[in-house]
Design an enzyme around this catalytic site. Structure first.
Site, PDB file in Angstrom:
ATOM      1  N   CYS A  76       0.837  -1.203   0.000  1.00 17.94           N
ATOM      2  CA  CYS A  76       0.000   0.000   0.000  1.00 17.94           C
ATOM      3  C   CYS A  76       0.876   1.259   0.000  1.00 17.94           C
ATOM      4  O   CYS A  76       1.546   1.529  -0.989  1.00 17.94           O
ATOM      5  CB  CYS A  76      -0.968  -0.043   1.179  1.00 17.94           C
ATOM      6  N   HIS A 163      -3.738  -5.161   0.491  1.00 15.83           N
ATOM      7  CA  HIS A 163      -3.207  -5.617   1.780  1.00 15.83           C
ATOM      8  C   HIS A 163      -3.227  -7.148   1.884  1.00 15.83           C
ATOM      9  O   HIS A 163      -4.243  -7.718   2.258  1.00 15.83           O
ATOM     10  CB  HIS A 163      -4.027  -5.020   2.922  1.00 15.83           C
ATOM     11  N   GLU A 165      -1.979  -8.929   4.097  1.00 12.33           N
ATOM     12  CA  GLU A 165      -1.985  -9.379   5.486  1.00 12.33           C
ATOM     13  C   GLU A 165      -3.376  -9.523   6.089  1.00 12.33           C
ATOM     14  O   GLU A 165      -3.551 -10.149   7.115  1.00 12.33           O
ATOM     15  CB  GLU A 165      -1.129  -8.430   6.352  1.00 12.33           C
TER      16      GLU A 165
END
Ligand code: XMP
Length: 501
Positions: A76, A163, A165
């Site tokens: 990001c 993202h 994660e």
């Protein structure tokens, strides 16, 4: 051991990135964005951020991290840092992307190994890359981001706009794993290795010295105590202060888990110090001070005197204090568990300072500790005192303790205990009228609070089945003298806090 260093630009997801790598056995550590490239770095990840790269004073890493030919993954804002610093361009998007987006993989690549050509990713950005730096190629796109993933083979740098994660990104874990493997990081962060490392760390730090550990009954101090028993069995004192403000059967439980613990019965002392006090902050202060006094008296009387105080401080606490120099705002004010004897001349032994809570749990499991210990819900340092609104008396303590035990029993019996963050009883100092048998009664109210949460910072009240609430209510009014009304708290945090005081 080569590590993955996660550069923290203040994103709310920074810790999550490190945890995800560690869950897969790759050791990742968080450092402020200003850090120089550490010598043992095997790879670098650049986190997200609330900033824009073109903001004045926007956080940027030292240029040298791009000069070491270390594998880098920008996530990001991290991707935008790469574009901005290496000669590309970033600007505000006309259409901001928040939430799910469809990612189309345009070119096969290391990080997309084993994932489909099209899948859902999670976006959260207002800026986007408009021009990629020289030597980079585009790997994937979404509708809002033409450069949703980029790569430079010669520089070994990857950038993704989404993202990986967060759980909402499909195959996010595969992408992180692929990056770790590409970087040559070995999956050596296993419970067995971590335990060996902690034991070694304790022995090295302590030498021939002595250690004191205050047990709280919680997961961290229990696992720490069990490790100290293995690492330095003849050099450690376990202390348990019975404040009288604890859950039902706590003292016996501690005796069972740590037969060698010194139990200090300080009930009278705490009750006396709290007499007539109704203000929550004052209660907390008095409990903190009294705890320290009792602890100090005990430690002073030991011969030889221990020079180390062991504490179960966890990684997130350590990171927050580091990040103050970085951009991430310190949102959380920390609760002080039990109270650290600051004035005492102890050296601190904090073997969990590199661990997340779930890692402590995993080590506990690996050591064969009971699930009951490992899955215990959090309990506030000041204990039942903050769950008794108004004055704390022995009678009222007994009421809330019994009610709390009933809530715990019924939550466990129905299989809900492990599914929620906390479930407990609160005593409200209002008298309401009831009828029991043929008699009118006057009694206090018990509020039942059951919440789900990831970290205690925010929480939702749980829509627990009515049958369980019914059973809890019937049992509390039937078994706890002085209670004739039970209510259920249907407030989330915010606006309410989890505890009532
Ligand atoms: P609140 O009530 O602030 O609670 O929403 C968030 C989490 O912290 C726990 N808590 C405490 N823990 N000392 C502690 O060690 C305290 O004074 C304290 N107050 C709240 C609470 O149980 C919840 O898990």
């Amino acid at each position: 051991m080569k590590k993955i260093y996660v550069y923290d630009f203040g994103s709310q997801y920074t810790q999550l990135i490190a945890r995800r790598f560690r869950e897969m056995g790759f050791y990742a550590e968080i450092v402020p964005y200003t850090s120089r490239a550490p010598n043992d770095a095997g790879a670098i990840v650049l986190s997200g951020s609330p900033y824009s790269v073109y903001d004045e004073g926007a956080p940027l890493p030292p240029e040298e991290i791009f000069e070491k030919n270390l594998p880098i993954l920008g996530i990001c804002y991290g991707l935008q840092v790469i574009a901005h610093m290496l000669g590309g361009g970033v600007s505000p998007s006309r259409k901001k992307e928040y939430g799910p987006a469809k990612l189309k993989v345009l070119k096969e690549n290391h990080i997309f190994k084993g994932v489909p050509k099209v899948f859902r990713v999670w976006m959260s950005h207002g800026d986007r890359v408009e021009r990629i730096p020289e030597g980079f190629e585009v790997l994937a796109e979404t509708e809002g981001s033409p450069y949703a993933a980029i790569f430079s083979e010669s520089r070994r740098i990857f950038g993704v706009q989404f993202h990986p994660e967060v759980v909402h990104t499909e195959y996010g874990m595969d992408i992180l794993k692929n990056f770790a493997i590409y970087s040559g990081i070995k999956p050596e962060w296993t419970p067995s290795n971590i335990l060996d490392r902690i034991i070694e760390d304790i022995r090295e730090t302590v030498g021939n010295g002595r250690v004191i550990l205050a047990l709280s009954g919680g997961v961290d101090s229990t696992v720490l105590g069990k490790i100290l028993e293995i690492a330095i069995p003849d050099q450690v004192h376990f202390v348990f202060v019975d404040t009288g403000l604890l859950r039902y059967g706590e003292r016996e439980r501690i005796k069972r888990i740590f037969p060698s613990a010194h139990i200090i019965d300080a009930k009278e002392r705490f009750l006396k110090a709290l007499r007539g006090i109704t203000d929550p902050e004052e209660k907390r202060k008095i409990i903190g001070h009294t705890f320290i006094e009792v602890f100090e008296e005990f430690a002073d009387a030991l011969n030889p005197k221990p020079e180390f105080l062991a504490q179960g401080t966890l990684y997130p606490d350590v990171i927050e204090s580091v990040s103050v120099v970085g951009p991430s705002a310190k949102i959380k004010t920390h609760h002080n568990v039990g109270g650290l004897p600051e004035g005492m001349k102890f050296k601190l032994l904090e073997p969990f300072r590199f661990l997340f809570k779930d890692e402590v749990r995993r080590i506990g499991r690996f050591m064969g500790l009971d699930e009951e210990i490992i899955n215990r819900q959090p309990f506030p340092g000041p204990g039942l005192a903050v769950r008794i609104l108004g004055e704390i008396t022995e009678e009222r303590l007994e009421r809330v303790r019994l009610a709390d035990r009933i809530v715990e029993e019924e939550m466990k019996r129905s299989g809900w205990y492990d599914k929620v963050w906390q479930s407990f009883a609160v005593l409200i100092p209002l008298r309401t009228v009831g009828v029991q048998g043929d008699y009118r009664t006057e009694g206090e109210i018990v509020a039942v609070r059951i919440v789900e949460s990831l970290d205690g910072m925010t929480a939702h009240w749980v829509k627990i089945p009515y049958e369980i609430l019914e059973r809890i209510s019937e049992r509390i009014t039937g078994e706890v003298k002085g209670i004739n009304r039970v209510v259920y708290d249907i407030t989330s945090k915010p606006p309410a806090t989890i505890e009532w005081e």
